[in-house]
Design a protein around this motif. Structure first.
Motif, short mmCIF file in Angstrom:
data_model
loop_
_atom_site.label_atom_id
_atom_site.label_comp_id
_atom_site.label_asym_id
_atom_site.label_seq_id
_atom_site.Cartn_x
_atom_site.Cartn_y
_atom_site.Cartn_z
N UNK A 245 0.86 -1.20 -0.13
CA UNK A 245 -0.04 0.02 -0.08
C UNK A 245 0.89 1.26 0.01
N UNK A 246 2.22 0.99 0.38
CA UNK A 246 3.11 2.41 0.25
C UNK A 246 3.98 2.50 -0.96
N UNK A 247 4.49 1.40 -1.32
CA UNK A 247 5.43 1.13 -2.57
C UNK A 247 6.77 0.62 -2.36
N UNK A 248 7.43 0.76 -3.20
CA UNK A 248 8.89 0.05 -3.01
C UNK A 248 9.96 1.25 -2.76
N UNK A 249 10.95 0.72 -2.23
CA UNK A 249 12.09 1.53 -1.75
C UNK A 249 13.47 0.79 -2.16
N UNK A 250 14.15 1.19 -3.25
CA UNK A 250 15.17 0.48 -3.88
C UNK A 250 16.47 1.03 -3.76
N UNK A 251 17.54 0.64 -3.02
CA UNK A 251 19.01 0.97 -3.04
C UNK A 251 19.87 0.03 -3.31
N UNK A 252 20.88 0.57 -3.47
CA UNK A 252 22.20 -0.31 -3.99
C UNK A 252 23.30 -0.31 -2.91
N UNK A 253 23.85 -1.42 -2.50
CA UNK A 253 25.12 -1.14 -1.65
C UNK A 253 26.61 -1.07 -2.38
N UNK A 254 27.21 0.04 -1.99
CA UNK A 254 28.47 0.30 -2.17
C UNK A 254 29.28 0.22 -1.24
N UNK A 255 30.72 -0.33 -1.57
CA UNK A 255 31.56 -0.54 -0.29
C UNK A 255 32.69 0.59 -0.28
N UNK A 256 32.65 1.66 -1.29
CA UNK A 256 33.47 2.50 -1.18
C UNK A 256 32.91 3.98 -2.05
#
Length: 256
Positions: A245-256
């Protein structure tokens, strides 16, 4: 009604999400403090960059160990009272922003959560008055440096590093948090699949309990805990949190 925070050439602005026309209706100011007056400007949702829907002026309050299946997978016992911790507002990022692992952390995990946004100053709120102080709800990822959490006697560093609190994509002002699915995927693979009905302490009880510990201010965010299925991410992994009902939250992991 859903409120977004968007990036324009003139700077960040708040906007109402018009699902009928697939547009944003730009607001004149911060809706928590200045209401829902509009500028009349409309923008297509496609191609407009979303930001975190809120940057707390005061604090993000996390709740640990609030789903029994998650407690079991982590090898612990159910707490007698809610487990609380803080994330600074410097930890907050929005949809599409990178999660940047700190140099001292080797194990970064995701935690899909429903988040509560407070709408007015309050203290010692009775359970039956909690709805009066909630502005709305959004999705959150309580990103955690799991190795630091295991090794250290407190959770501040493990939970509070920069970029460890993705929020978004919108704040829903009319949301009913009961019986809602909470999911996460990593690179498209389902990892978490829980439901808000499985919380050990429900939303109203959490807000009331926390308000008896300290004052809550407009824009404060409460993370309500995560279901089972948390795991470790690798460089380049993309994590998506979905709250029904709220939606999608997308992020990508970076190590530097």
């Amino acid at each position: 009604m859903q409120i977004a925070r968007i990036s324009l050439e003139s700077g960040p602005r708040y906007a109402i999400v018009d699902h009928d026309t697939d547009e944003y209706i730009v607001l004149a100011g911060d809706p928590i403090f200045q209401g829902l007056d509009t500028t009349g400007q409309r923008l297509p949702r496609k191609g407009t960059r979303l930001l975190s829907p809120i940057i707390p002026r005061s604090k993000v309050i996390g709740v640990g160990k609030n789903y029994m299946d998650h407690i079991k997978e982590m090898g612990g016992d159910a707490p007698e009272i809610p487990v609380l911790f803080f994330k600074p507002n410097t930890s907050v990022i929005g949809p599409g922003d990178p999660i940047v692992a700190p140099s001292w952390a080797k194990e970064i995990s995701y935690e899909a959560e429903l988040a509560v946004v407070i709408g007015r100053p309050c203290k010692d709120v009775p359970v039956d008055r909690v709805d009066d102080v909630i502005y709305g709800y959004t999705a959150a990822n309580d990103v955690t440096a799991r190795d630091a959490q295991r090794a250290e006697p407190q959770w501040a560093r493990a939970k509070g590093f920069d970029t460890s609190c993705p929020l978004g994509p919108v704040i829903d002002l009319d949301y009913d948090p009961a019986g809602k699915a909470i999911r996460s995927t990593v690179n498209g693979e389902l990892r978490q699949d829980g439901n808000t009905n499985d919380m050990l302490t429900g939303v109203k009880e959490l807000v009331s309990y926390i308000s008896h510990a300290f004052s809550l201010l407009p824009g404060d965010v409460i993370l309500t805990g995560t279901p089972a299925g948390v795991g470790i991410m690798s460089e380049g992994d993309t994590v998506t949190v979905e709250v029904e009902g709220i939606g999608e939250l997308t992020n990508q992991l970076r190590t530097s």
